[in-house]
Design an enzyme around this catalytic site. Structure first.
Site, PDB file in Angstrom:
ATOM      1  CG  ASP A 225      -9.889   1.572  -0.679  1.00 46.01           C
ATOM      2  OD1 ASP A 225      -9.047   1.157  -1.536  1.00 46.01           O
ATOM      3  OD2 ASP A 225      -9.574   1.267   0.440  1.00 46.01           O
TER       4      ASP A 225
ATOM      5  CD  GLU B 211      -0.211   4.470  -7.787  1.00 48.97           C
ATOM      6  OE1 GLU B 211      -1.026   4.124  -8.427  1.00 48.97           O
ATOM      7  OE2 GLU B 211       0.289   5.883  -8.101  1.00 48.97           O
ATOM      8  CD1 TRP B 212      -5.509   2.941  -2.704  1.00 43.15           C
ATOM      9  CD2 TRP B 212      -4.094   4.564  -2.592  1.00 43.15           C
ATOM     10  NE1 TRP B 212      -4.539   2.727  -1.493  1.00 43.15           N
ATOM     11  CE2 TRP B 212      -3.935   3.825  -1.674  1.00 43.15           C
ATOM     12  CE3 TRP B 212      -3.559   5.689  -2.647  1.00 43.15           C
ATOM     13  CZ2 TRP B 212      -3.005   4.523  -0.419  1.00 43.15           C
ATOM     14  CZ3 TRP B 212      -2.833   5.708  -1.697  1.00 43.15           C
ATOM     15  CH2 TRP B 212      -2.910   5.121  -0.296  1.00 43.15           C
ATOM     16  N   GLY B 213      -3.774   3.832  -8.353  1.00 38.96           N
ATOM     17  CA  GLY B 213      -3.963   4.327  -9.953  1.00 38.96           C
ATOM     18  C   GLY B 213      -3.955   5.670 -10.010  1.00 38.96           C
TER      19      GLY B 213
ATOM     20  CG  ASP C 229      -2.382   0.674   0.530  1.00 37.39           C
ATOM     21  OD1 ASP C 229      -2.509   1.593   0.317  1.00 37.39           O
ATOM     22  OD2 ASP C 229      -3.093   0.102   1.631  1.00 37.39           O
TER      23      ASP C 229
HETATM   24  C1  GAL Z   1      -5.847   0.921   1.701  1.00 41.43           C
HETATM   25  C2  GAL Z   1      -6.059  -0.029   0.679  1.00 41.43           C
HETATM   26  C3  GAL Z   1      -7.034  -1.334   0.937  1.00 41.43           C
HETATM   27  C4  GAL Z   1      -6.562  -1.254   2.343  1.00 41.43           C
HETATM   28  C5  GAL Z   1      -6.600  -0.625   2.999  1.00 41.43           C
HETATM   29  C6  GAL Z   1      -5.926  -1.722   4.588  1.00 41.43           C
HETATM   30  O1  GAL Z   1      -5.355   1.872   1.435  1.00 41.43           O
HETATM   31  O2  GAL Z   1      -6.703   0.555  -0.921  1.00 41.43           O
HETATM   32  O3  GAL Z   1      -7.452  -1.953  -0.098  1.00 41.43           O
HETATM   33  O4  GAL Z   1      -5.525  -2.374   1.820  1.00 41.43           O
HETATM   34  O5  GAL Z   1      -5.727   0.590   2.953  1.00 41.43           O
HETATM   35  O6  GAL Z   1      -5.559  -0.733   5.780  1.00 41.43           O
END
Ligand code: GAL
Length: 401
Positions: free
Chosen positions: A223, A201-203, A168
């Site tokens: 997410d 890294e969410w794109g 992440d």
């Molecule tokens: C977000 C991630 C999620 C999950 C979460 C956990 O950044 O996109 O899929 O892993 O953190 O804290």
């Protein structure tokens, strides 16, 4: 440049002699490019399949749950269908590193430690995944991040027998992601164990354009939430990166919500069908210890899973849109085409996929296999027309005769 021209010429020759018209070549070259640049760890030749703890449990996890999930994966028959990763998301580690700077499992929730858990999961012929972060602390702020500890943490993961790392990007200290993800990629390569590397890294920094040589999959969006609006928005956002996916490296529109309760059965069937078609990771996000029959039926559809795991590895795309009525399609091995007729509107509607939009010559005759009813209609020509319920889809594999 010359190589590119030669490639295009060969592709043209190949396609001009087959029933697939020139709609795919425009999309295909970047796939070949991605293949050449892929991370050569031999993993992710097809999208990863398995389970992840976050969508259902968030931080409320412990080693008993993980063991029971591994048991359920085998007992439910899902393991046999290819779901083999058991991935623990955020919150498995202690808040502090030990005196040598090593990550350690949270002593109250994972008292037996990660090696013990990996042994248990491997004993079921499954694989264990863990979660880490490319910044100073993880997104829940409950665990230390790996920034500056990449080599040490990768060695810990390898020594425990970890098979998969979701990485992440919280608390990034203002540093750009590429070098931090590359550092962990190298550390995993040097760790002594072959570990699937899943970037998260969410794109934000368009990872599709640079991550194929760094990891085996990369998140393209924020997410997912367990509702129709989120799922459909994420499907659309992921679509534009289709040409960058291929064996060894996949776009990741986030984990499945099927079975978590926020969508109808038909909405979940659409979610699963589209994720399969677009070669998304199939990571189950519900509590498979207590899943309903409907959930199990969706997750277990071998026809749909086979589209996702097809060895050609080309991500299907939205190819036709008429208001809320959409056609998504993509080529499969053996000259076949996978098609999803998707009704995103609030009333039943008729949807027609024309051969020209899905990449077939007008004269091509196909057998149409409905993947959800398992019925085959033979000798379909020119178009595929179906009535589709609200928020539902019909999914087919077309085999040219
Ligand atoms: C977000 C991630 C999620 C999950 C979460 C956990 O950044 O996109 O899929 O892993 O953190 O804290």
């Amino acid at each position: 440049m010359e190589e590119k021209l030669l490639f295009r010429a060969l592709l043209f020759l190949l396609l001009s002699t087959s029933s697939v018209v020139a709609i795919w070549p425009e999309r295909s070259p970047p796939v070949a490019v991605a293949r050449r640049a892929a991370l050569e760890n031999g993993l992710g030749r097809t999208p990863q399949m398995g389970w992840n703890s976050w969508n259902h449990f968030a931080c409320n996890i412990n080693e008993d749950i993980i063991r029971q999930i591994a048991d359920a994966m085998v007992d439910s028959g899902l393991a046999k269908l290819g779901y083999d990763y058991i991935n623990i998301d955020d919150c498995w580690a202690a808040y502090d590193r030990d005196s040598q700077g090593n990550l350690v499992a949270n002593p109250s929730t994972f008292p037996s430690g990660m090696k013990d858990l990996a042994d248990y999961v491997h004993g079921k012929q499954l694989k264990l995944g863990v979660y880490g972060d490319a910044g100073s602390r993880t997104c829940s702020n409950n665990m230390p991040g790996s920034l500056g500890y990449e080599e040490q943490d990768a060695k810990s993961f390898a020594s425990w027998g970890v098979d998969y790392l979701k990485y992440d990007n919280c608390n990034d200290q203002g540093l750009s992601p590429q070098p931090r993800y590359i550092n962990m990629s190298k550390a995993l390569t040097n760790s002594g164990r072959n570990i699937f590397f899943s970037l998260c890294e969410w794109g934000v920094n368009d990872p599709a354009t640079w991550a194929s040589s760094v990891g085996n999959s990369w998140r393209t969006t924020g997410d997912i939430q367990d509702n129709w609006a989120s799922m459909t928005a994420i499907a659309d956002a992921n679509d534009k990166w289709a040409s960058y996916a291929g064996p060894g490296g996949w776009n990741d529109p986030d984990m499945l919500e099927v079975g978590n309760g926020g969508m109808t059965t038909e909405e979940y069937r659409s979610h699963f069908s589209i994720w399969a078609l677009v070669k998304a990771p199939l990571l189950i996000g519900c509590d498979i210890r207590s899943m309903s029959n409907d959930t199990k039926e969706i997750l277990s559809n071998q026809n749909v899973i086979a589209v996702n795991q097809d060895k050609l590895g080309v991500q299907g795309k939205k190819v036709q849109q008429d208001g809320d009525q959409e056609v998504w399609a993509g080529p499969l091995s053996g000259g076949r085409i996978a098609v999803v007729l998707w009704n995103r509107g609030s009333d039943e509607a008729s949807i027609t996929a024309s051969w020209s939009s899905i990449g077939l010559n007008a004269s091509t005759i196909v057998d149409a296999h409905n993947l959800w009813t398992d019925e085959v209609t033979s000798s379909v020509q020119g178009e595929l027309k179906e009535t589709v319920d609200t928020h539902a889809c019909k999914m087919f594999v077309l085999t040219p005769k």
